[in-house]
Design an enzyme around this catalytic site. Structure first.
Site, PDB file in Angstrom:
ATOM      1  N   ASP A   1      45.744  47.595  46.540  1.00  0.00           N
ATOM      2  CA  ASP A   1      45.724  47.386  45.079  1.00  0.00           C
ATOM      3  C   ASP A   1      47.061  47.726  44.417  1.00  0.00           C
ATOM      4  O   ASP A   1      47.096  48.433  43.398  1.00  0.00           O
ATOM      5  CB  ASP A   1      44.636  48.253  44.433  1.00  0.00           C
ATOM      6  CG  ASP A   1      43.305  48.208  45.158  1.00  0.00           C
ATOM      7  OD1 ASP A   1      42.984  47.165  45.743  1.00  0.00           O
ATOM      8  OD2 ASP A   1      42.579  49.220  45.129  1.00  0.00           O
TER       9      ASP A   1
ATOM     10  N   GLU B   1      37.354  40.335  40.925  1.00  0.00           N
ATOM     11  CA  GLU B   1      37.963  41.593  40.493  1.00  0.00           C
ATOM     12  C   GLU B   1      39.478  41.414  40.406  1.00  0.00           C
ATOM     13  O   GLU B   1      40.000  40.320  40.575  1.00  0.00           O
ATOM     14  CB  GLU B   1      37.622  42.718  41.486  1.00  0.00           C
ATOM     15  CG  GLU B   1      38.093  42.431  42.908  1.00  0.00           C
ATOM     16  CD  GLU B   1      37.526  43.381  43.936  1.00  0.00           C
ATOM     17  OE1 GLU B   1      36.549  44.085  43.635  1.00  0.00           O
ATOM     18  OE2 GLU B   1      38.059  43.404  45.064  1.00  0.00           O
TER      19      GLU B   1
END
Length: 329
Positions: free
Chosen positions: A41, A211
């Site tokens: 991420d 997401e």
């Protein structure tokens, strides 16, 4: 002696020629992954003339209680800054410190994070904000509680990205579980305020969204990007839409980052760097090496990203070489 000097001169000249050829044939690159360790991420940012990457420490949820950062002057050589944010400075965190978003404003650095992986509105957790005086921290939680702590419009409060529009207004895009919300940030950047119509949360979910939202404005157009598929599976990827407004509507154009069985799987949850060139872009993302089956075995990588003449994003080619040096001016 003259013959000896002539011989040495020839040897030195030959060596220099060979060295020069080697440099030209094998330019120094970042390599992928760009730094060792399991990290995911990645949030990319440029602060004080340096590139910064803030990734999730990819481990079991109960071990994900701190975050490291990495800085570079050229994209090739990286310096680790351990534990720029950690449990000691977040009173309500107990696990799953995820997906940072970091900005510089008001002479401070704001670090937004998801924590605790809440599954319902009765659990403590959500999206928090920490502040520091420099990009290496240490960042400290400023609210003593989450900024967003409820599941609204079906969006789990994780994976926030903070975007500054040309008029100076900041917006936060966030959400897991296939739903994406946007909120308007207050001037203090530690609060959210109503939109002009009085609403607090606007759902802006595009087709196939899962997401990891990201927003870029280029040539007057808003490029909204997100991750699709399952983060532990082989189908994780990045897609995008183009709109005329930060509110959308965001009509899906297609994928720009996909698994490559010759390189890696699970490629997604990205961000971007703008290099010093006029249209020089880099995509920072995580991927899972071929052969790794643990969902947390993810590494952070960088590759070039290009636009075509019509403004569409070309599919990104994942590499092991990474990118060449590009110092910021």
């Amino acid at each position: 002696m003259k013959l000896k000097h002539l011989f040495l001169s020839c040897v030195i000249g030959w060596s220099a020629s060979v060295f020069s050829q080697n440099i030209e044939q094998s330019p120094q690159t970042s390599g992928n992954p760009v730094f060792p360790g399991w990290y995911a991420d990645p949030e990319g940012a440029v602060f004080e003339g340096e590139y910064w990457i803030y990734p999730t420490y990819s481990a079991a949820y109960t071990d994900q209680i701190y975050m490291d950062a990495f800085s570079s002057k050229d994209l090739v050589n990286w310096t680790k800054h351990p534990k720029v944010l950690s449990k000691e400075n977040i009173s309500w965190l107990w696990r799953a410190l995820w997906a940072p978003a970091v900005i510089h404003a008001n002479d401070k650095y704001y670090f937004y994070f998801g924590a605790n992986d809440i599954q319902n509105n009765n659990e403590p957790g959500g999206i928090g904000v920490a502040v520091a005086d420099n990009p290496a921290g240490p960042f400290k939680d400023v609210l003593g509680k989450p900024l967003i702590d409820k599941i609204v419009n079906g969006a789990q409060p994780i994976d926030q990205f903070v975007f500054k529009d040309d008029d100076g207004q900041y917006y936060m895009y966030y959400g897991g579980w296939g739903h994406c919300n946007m909120v308007k940030m207050g001037a203090d950047l530690t609060s959210i305020v109503p939109f002009e119509d009085g609403t607090i949360y606007k759902e802006v979910t595009p087709e196939n969204y899962v997401e990891g939202p990201f927003m870029l404005k280029r040539n007057g157009k808003y490029y909204f990007m997100w991750s699709e598929g399952g983060w532990t599976g082989p189908d994780y990827c990045v897609a995008y839409a183009i709109a005329d407004s930060p509110f959308g509507p965001f009509k899906r154009v297609g994928k720009i980052l996909e698994p490559d069985e010759n390189v890696a799987r699970g490629a997604g949850h990205h961000s971007l760097f703008k290099g010093p060139g006029k249209d020089e872009w880099y995509i920072i993302y995580h991927r899972r090496p071929i052969g790794e089956t643990d969902g947390n075995y993810r590494v952070t990588c960088i590759d070039r990203m290009y636009f075509d003449k019509d403004g569409y994003i070309k599919p990104v080619k994942m590499t092991f070489e990474g990118v060449t040096a590009s110092p910021l001016k």
